[in-house]
Scaffold this active site. Structure first.
Site, PDB file in Angstrom:
ATOM      1  N   GLY A 175      41.236 -42.598   6.687  1.00  0.00           N
ATOM      2  CA  GLY A 175      41.842 -41.853   7.784  1.00  0.00           C
ATOM      3  C   GLY A 175      42.848 -42.650   8.588  1.00  0.00           C
ATOM      4  O   GLY A 175      43.241 -42.247   9.683  1.00  0.00           O
TER       5      GLY A 175
ATOM      6  N   SER B  40      42.931 -42.763   2.486  1.00  0.00           N
ATOM      7  CA  SER B  40      44.343 -42.409   2.650  1.00  0.00           C
ATOM      8  C   SER B  40      45.048 -42.055   1.329  1.00  0.00           C
ATOM      9  O   SER B  40      46.225 -42.358   1.152  1.00  0.00           O
ATOM     10  CB  SER B  40      45.090 -43.516   3.400  1.00  0.00           C
ATOM     11  OG  SER B  40      44.537 -43.660   4.699  1.00  0.00           O
TER      12      SER B  40
ATOM     13  N   HIS C 129      28.455 -42.208   2.763  1.00  0.00           N
ATOM     14  CA  HIS C 129      29.826 -42.263   3.287  1.00  0.00           C
ATOM     15  C   HIS C 129      29.861 -43.202   4.495  1.00  0.00           C
ATOM     16  O   HIS C 129      28.924 -43.213   5.305  1.00  0.00           O
ATOM     17  CB  HIS C 129      30.315 -40.866   3.680  1.00  0.00           C
ATOM     18  CG  HIS C 129      31.782 -40.855   3.964  1.00  0.00           C
ATOM     19  ND1 HIS C 129      32.293 -41.278   5.175  1.00  0.00           N
ATOM     20  CD2 HIS C 129      32.852 -40.522   3.197  1.00  0.00           C
ATOM     21  CE1 HIS C 129      33.613 -41.202   5.128  1.00  0.00           C
ATOM     22  NE2 HIS C 129      33.980 -40.736   3.938  1.00  0.00           N
TER      23      HIS C 129
ATOM     24  N   GLU D 242      35.468 -47.021  -1.038  1.00  0.00           N
ATOM     25  CA  GLU D 242      36.298 -46.606   0.098  1.00  0.00           C
ATOM     26  C   GLU D 242      36.304 -47.717   1.142  1.00  0.00           C
ATOM     27  O   GLU D 242      35.371 -47.826   1.945  1.00  0.00           O
ATOM     28  CB  GLU D 242      35.726 -45.333   0.727  1.00  0.00           C
ATOM     29  CG  GLU D 242      35.673 -44.156  -0.214  1.00  0.00           C
ATOM     30  CD  GLU D 242      35.632 -42.827   0.547  1.00  0.00           C
ATOM     31  OE1 GLU D 242      36.538 -42.019   0.359  1.00  0.00           O
ATOM     32  OE2 GLU D 242      34.696 -42.639   1.352  1.00  0.00           O
TER      33      GLU D 242
ATOM     34  N   GLY E  36      39.994 -37.327   1.839  1.00  0.00           N
ATOM     35  CA  GLY E  36      39.646 -36.672   3.094  1.00  0.00           C
ATOM     36  C   GLY E  36      40.797 -35.814   3.592  1.00  0.00           C
ATOM     37  O   GLY E  36      41.020 -34.686   3.147  1.00  0.00           O
ATOM     38  N   GLY E  37      41.587 -36.368   4.509  1.00  0.00           N
ATOM     39  CA  GLY E  37      42.655 -35.627   5.188  1.00  0.00           C
ATOM     40  C   GLY E  37      43.546 -34.797   4.272  1.00  0.00           C
ATOM     41  O   GLY E  37      43.807 -33.616   4.541  1.00  0.00           O
TER      42      GLY E  37
ATOM     43  N   ASN F 298      36.744 -34.275   0.322  1.00  0.00           N
ATOM     44  CA  ASN F 298      35.717 -34.387   1.350  1.00  0.00           C
ATOM     45  C   ASN F 298      36.271 -33.737   2.620  1.00  0.00           C
ATOM     46  O   ASN F 298      37.118 -34.312   3.295  1.00  0.00           O
ATOM     47  CB  ASN F 298      35.393 -35.876   1.580  1.00  0.00           C
ATOM     48  CG  ASN F 298      34.451 -36.086   2.747  1.00  0.00           C
ATOM     49  OD1 ASN F 298      33.836 -35.140   3.251  1.00  0.00           O
ATOM     50  ND2 ASN F 298      34.321 -37.336   3.184  1.00  0.00           N
ATOM     51  N   TRP F 299      35.777 -32.541   2.919  1.00  0.00           N
ATOM     52  CA  TRP F 299      36.316 -31.788   4.061  1.00  0.00           C
ATOM     53  C   TRP F 299      35.703 -32.204   5.402  1.00  0.00           C
ATOM     54  O   TRP F 299      36.072 -31.659   6.450  1.00  0.00           O
ATOM     55  CB  TRP F 299      36.132 -30.278   3.828  1.00  0.00           C
ATOM     56  CG  TRP F 299      37.113 -29.721   2.835  1.00  0.00           C
ATOM     57  CD1 TRP F 299      38.176 -30.380   2.277  1.00  0.00           C
ATOM     58  CD2 TRP F 299      37.137 -28.392   2.294  1.00  0.00           C
ATOM     59  NE1 TRP F 299      38.851 -29.550   1.424  1.00  0.00           N
ATOM     60  CE2 TRP F 299      38.232 -28.315   1.413  1.00  0.00           C
ATOM     61  CE3 TRP F 299      36.331 -27.255   2.463  1.00  0.00           C
ATOM     62  CZ2 TRP F 299      38.558 -27.167   0.708  1.00  0.00           C
ATOM     63  CZ3 TRP F 299      36.654 -26.108   1.766  1.00  0.00           C
ATOM     64  CH2 TRP F 299      37.753 -26.059   0.898  1.00  0.00           C
ATOM     65  N   LYS F 300      34.743 -33.116   5.356  1.00  0.00           N
ATOM     66  CA  LYS F 300      34.140 -33.635   6.594  1.00  0.00           C
ATOM     67  C   LYS F 300      33.759 -32.474   7.532  1.00  0.00           C
ATOM     68  O   LYS F 300      33.341 -31.420   7.068  1.00  0.00           O
ATOM     69  CB  LYS F 300      35.094 -34.634   7.260  1.00  0.00           C
ATOM     70  CG  LYS F 300      35.572 -35.701   6.272  1.00  0.00           C
ATOM     71  CD  LYS F 300      36.252 -36.872   6.911  1.00  0.00           C
ATOM     72  CE  LYS F 300      36.678 -37.856   5.816  1.00  0.00           C
ATOM     73  NZ  LYS F 300      37.137 -39.122   6.295  1.00  0.00           N
TER      74      LYS F 300
ATOM     75  N   GLU G 112      31.298 -43.074   7.249  1.00  0.00           N
ATOM     76  CA  GLU G 112      31.136 -42.452   8.575  1.00  0.00           C
ATOM     77  C   GLU G 112      29.655 -42.240   8.886  1.00  0.00           C
ATOM     78  O   GLU G 112      29.237 -42.364  10.040  1.00  0.00           O
ATOM     79  CB  GLU G 112      31.922 -41.131   8.617  1.00  0.00           C
ATOM     80  CG  GLU G 112      33.415 -41.398   8.778  1.00  0.00           C
ATOM     81  CD  GLU G 112      34.332 -40.369   8.136  1.00  0.00           C
ATOM     82  OE1 GLU G 112      33.883 -39.255   7.839  1.00  0.00           O
ATOM     83  OE2 GLU G 112      35.518 -40.699   7.930  1.00  0.00           O
TER      84      GLU G 112
END
Ligand code: PGA
Length: 250
Positions: free
Chosen positions: A175, A214, A96, A169, A235-236, A8-10, A98
């Protein structure tokens, strides 16, 4: 069942950066094991470039990070499942955390998107997860079941198992560098599997349940050995081809 390894590159990467990362990733994953499936959720503005970068690569699928439950219309700023398909996407994310917390998406709206996107021909990763406050006050199961009930409310009972995945999640692990422990992950994934047994009994064992929050190359292997973990949503650590390819191949 193939395990599903999702990036997930957000809101990161312009189209040049995204297509370069994807081309690098495709090279690193040329020998992708048969039992792994890979999808990258790129920003809308990079999807066409990513699709071109992948032209001859069937190892990696592309996904959008959001969609609106309508074919077209006066929905300024939104994007339809058909538009995502047109840009080379096979997948879309729904719910998601966010988007739930920053944009105010409700459980019911997430459910509408999920059903609409599936009917339109996209595969869906439906995200669920509790906040630390909800977990600390003993509401884990209630929250997950509530999100699952609404998220899957309108989907067809004939849905093919490989077309929908659930991503657990925990909000407090996204994150933050604080990965959920094995007991916490196994407990939550069991809640999801048990829910699926009731809601979609025929497909329940074959629907993939991903863990997200994470995930890194260093912790993937252990997470993947846990009961009812059939993939990860990253993600990250998915932003660099080097690190995401290590996760995929862990
Ligand atoms: P993270 O994000 O891997 O950076 O924690 C996961 C996600 O938001 O899907």
């Amino acid at each position: 069942m193939k395990t599903l390894m999702a990036a997930n590159w957000k809101m990161y990467k312009n189209k040049e950066e995204a297509s370069a990362t994807l081309a690098d990733l495709a090279l690193r994953l040329t020998a992708l094991p048969q039992n792994r499936e890979v999808v990258v959720f790129a920003p809308f503005t990079a999807l066409s470039a990513c699709s071109s970068a992948l032209a001859d690569n069937s190892h990696i699928a592309l996904g959008g990070q959001n969609c609106y439950p309508a074919a077209e219309g006066a929905f300024t700023g939104e994007i339809s499942p058909t538009m995502l398909l047109n840009c080379g996407c096979a997948w879309v994310l729904a719910g998601h955390s966010e988007r739930r917390s920053l944009i105010g998406e409700t459980d019911v709206f997430v459910g509408k998107k999920t059903a609409y996107a599936l009917n339109a021909g996209l595969n869906v990763v439906l995200c669920i997860g509790e906040t630390s406050g909800e977990r600390d006050s003993g509401k884990l199961t209630d929250v997950l079941v509530r999100q699952l009930e609404a998220g899957l409310a309108d989907i067809s009972t004939d849905i093919a198992a490989e077309r929908i995945a659930l991503a657990y999640e925990p909000v407090w692990a996204i994150g933050t560098g604080r990965v959920a422990g094995p007991t916490e992950i196994a407990e939550s994934h069991a809640v999801v599997r048990n829910f699926l047994k009731k809601r979609l009994p025929r497909q329940s064992q074959d629907i993939r349940i991903l863990y997200g929050g994470s995930v890194k190359p260093e912790n993937t292997k252990e997470i993947m050995t846990l009961d009812n973990v059939n993939g990860v949503l990253v993600g990250g650590a998915s932003l660099q081809a080097e690190s995401f390819s290590r996760i995929v191949l862990a």
